[in-house]
Design an enzyme around this catalytic site. Structure first.
Site, PDB file in Angstrom:
ATOM      1  N   GLU A   1     -12.327   2.646   4.860  1.00 42.90           N
ATOM      2  CA  GLU A   1     -11.241   2.990   5.782  1.00 42.90           C
ATOM      3  C   GLU A   1     -11.201   4.507   5.924  1.00 42.90           C
ATOM      4  OE1 GLU A   1      -6.668   1.578   6.615  1.00 42.90           O
ATOM      5  OE2 GLU A   1      -7.107   2.641   4.774  1.00 42.90           O
TER       6      GLU A   1
ATOM      7  N   GLU B   1       0.814  -1.213   0.000  1.00 45.69           N
ATOM      8  CA  GLU B   1       0.000   0.000   0.000  1.00 45.69           C
ATOM      9  C   GLU B   1       0.849   1.266   0.000  1.00 45.69           C
ATOM     10  OE1 GLU B   1      -3.663   2.044   2.517  1.00 45.69           O
ATOM     11  OE2 GLU B   1      -2.316   0.673   3.553  1.00 45.69           O
TER      12      GLU B   1
END
Length: 265
Positions: free
Chosen positions: A250, A152
Site C-alpha cells: 500500500e 487500522e
C-alpha cells in the site's frame, strides 16, 4: 527477502493510472495473484451492475480479492471513515451488507473499517460509543463469510483517534468485550512509523495478533527502499512472531506502478 510471506497489491494506491476495473489485470500481469482495494465505488450502496463489473474484473484477471475497505466517505479526503459519524450510521450499516455480498462472491476475508475523524459539535464519547456499536455490527455482518474486521491506526490527521498500535489494540479489545471476536489490528508499518511508534517493538510484541500487515516506506510512503524503514527485517520478525497472512503493498509508487517492484529482487 528473508521471509516467505506472500504479497497482495493495494490497487487503490497502485496502478491508479488505470480505471479501477483494469487494475486487477495489471496486478496479475506484474506477477501477483492477490489484490486489495479501498472501497472502490463512489457510494456506500452502488448499483448491482457496478458490483458485477468489479467482481468480473477480478475473475477475468484470475486474482483473489484478499482485502476490502468498508465505505469510508471521501478517502483520501475529509472523512477517513464514517463509522463514528452519527449522520452516516445508516449509510455505513447498509454498506456492511453490500460488503458481505461481495465477500460471498469473492472469498474475501479481511475488511478494513476506518474509524472516522473527530467532528465539530459531536461529543467524542458519543463518537466512541457509536464506533464500537458499528464495528460490532460490521463484524456480525462479515462473520457469516468468515470475515475479520480490521482496525487500522492511521497517520496524516490529528483528528483521527486511533494513531498508535496501542490505541488500535485497545479498541480491538473493546470490540471483543462487546461480543465480536472476529476483529483484529491492521498493522500498517508506514502509518505506525510516522506516528512515532517503535514498529519493531510492536511487531515483536503483537505479530501473532495482527489481522493484516500493510507496508510502505517512511518517510514518503513510497515503495520499500525509498525511505528508512527496515521493511524486510520487520516482515521477517513478523513471520517469526506468528504472522501468517499476506502483506499488502500500500505505497505510492515513485515510478510507474509496474516498475515499482524492483525491491522484491
Amino acid at each position: 527477502m528473508s521471509h516467505t510471506l506472500g504479497y497482495t497489491v493495494n490497487c487503490s494506491l497502485l496502478f491508479t493510472e488505470l480505471p479501477v476495473n483494469e487494475r486487477p489485470q495489471a496486478a496479475r500481469d506484474a506477477g501477483f495473484h492477490a489484490v486489495e482495494f479501498w472501497w472502490p465505488f463512489e457510494t456506500a450502496t452502488p448499483e448491482q451492475a457496478e458490483i458485477d463489473a468489479f467482481v468480473t474484473a477480478l475473475d477475468n484477471a484470475g486474482v483473489r480479492l484478499s482485502g476490502l475497505n468498508f465505505f469510508a466517505g471521501q478517502l483520501p479526503g475529509p472523512d477517513r471513515g464514517v463509522l463514528s459519524h452519527p449522520s452516516r450510521t445508516a449509510e455505513f450499516l447498509a454498506n456492511t451488507e453490500v460488503v458481505a455480498r461481495i465477500a460471498e462472491r469473492t472469498g474475501t476475508t479481511g475488511f478494513n473499517a476506518l474509524y472516522g475523524l473527530r467532528q465539530d459539535g459531536v461529543d467524542p464519547a458519543e463518537q466512541d460509543r457509536l464506533a464500537l456499536e458499528n464495528t460490532v455490527a460490521a463484524a456480525n455482518a462479515v462473520a457469516k463469510v468468515g470475515g475479520t474486521v480490521l482496525v487500522e491506526p492511521i497517520s496524516g490527521s490529528d483528528d483521527y483517534p486511533l494513531r498508535t498500535a496501542a490505541e488500535g489494540l485497545a479498541f480491538v479489545a473493546k470490540v471483543k468485550e462487546a461480543g465480536a471476536e472476529n476483529v483484529a489490528l491492521l498493522a500498517d508499518f508506514f502509518h505506525l512509523a510516522v506516528n512515532g511508534d517503535d514498529v519493531a517493538a510492536v511487531v515483536r510484541d503483537h505479530a501473532a495478533e495482527f489481522g493484516h500487515i500493510q507496508i510502505a516506506d517512511a518517510p514518503g510512503r513510497g515503495e520499500p527502499g525509498t525511505g528508512e524503514l527496515p521493511i524486510d527485517e520487520l516482515l521477517t520478525a513478523a513471520q517469526a512472531g506468528g504472522y501468517r497472512g499476506l502483506v499488502g503493498l500500500e505505497y505510492k509508487p515513485t515510478v510507474p506502478s509496474a516498475q515499482s517492484f524492483g525491491w522484491l529482487g
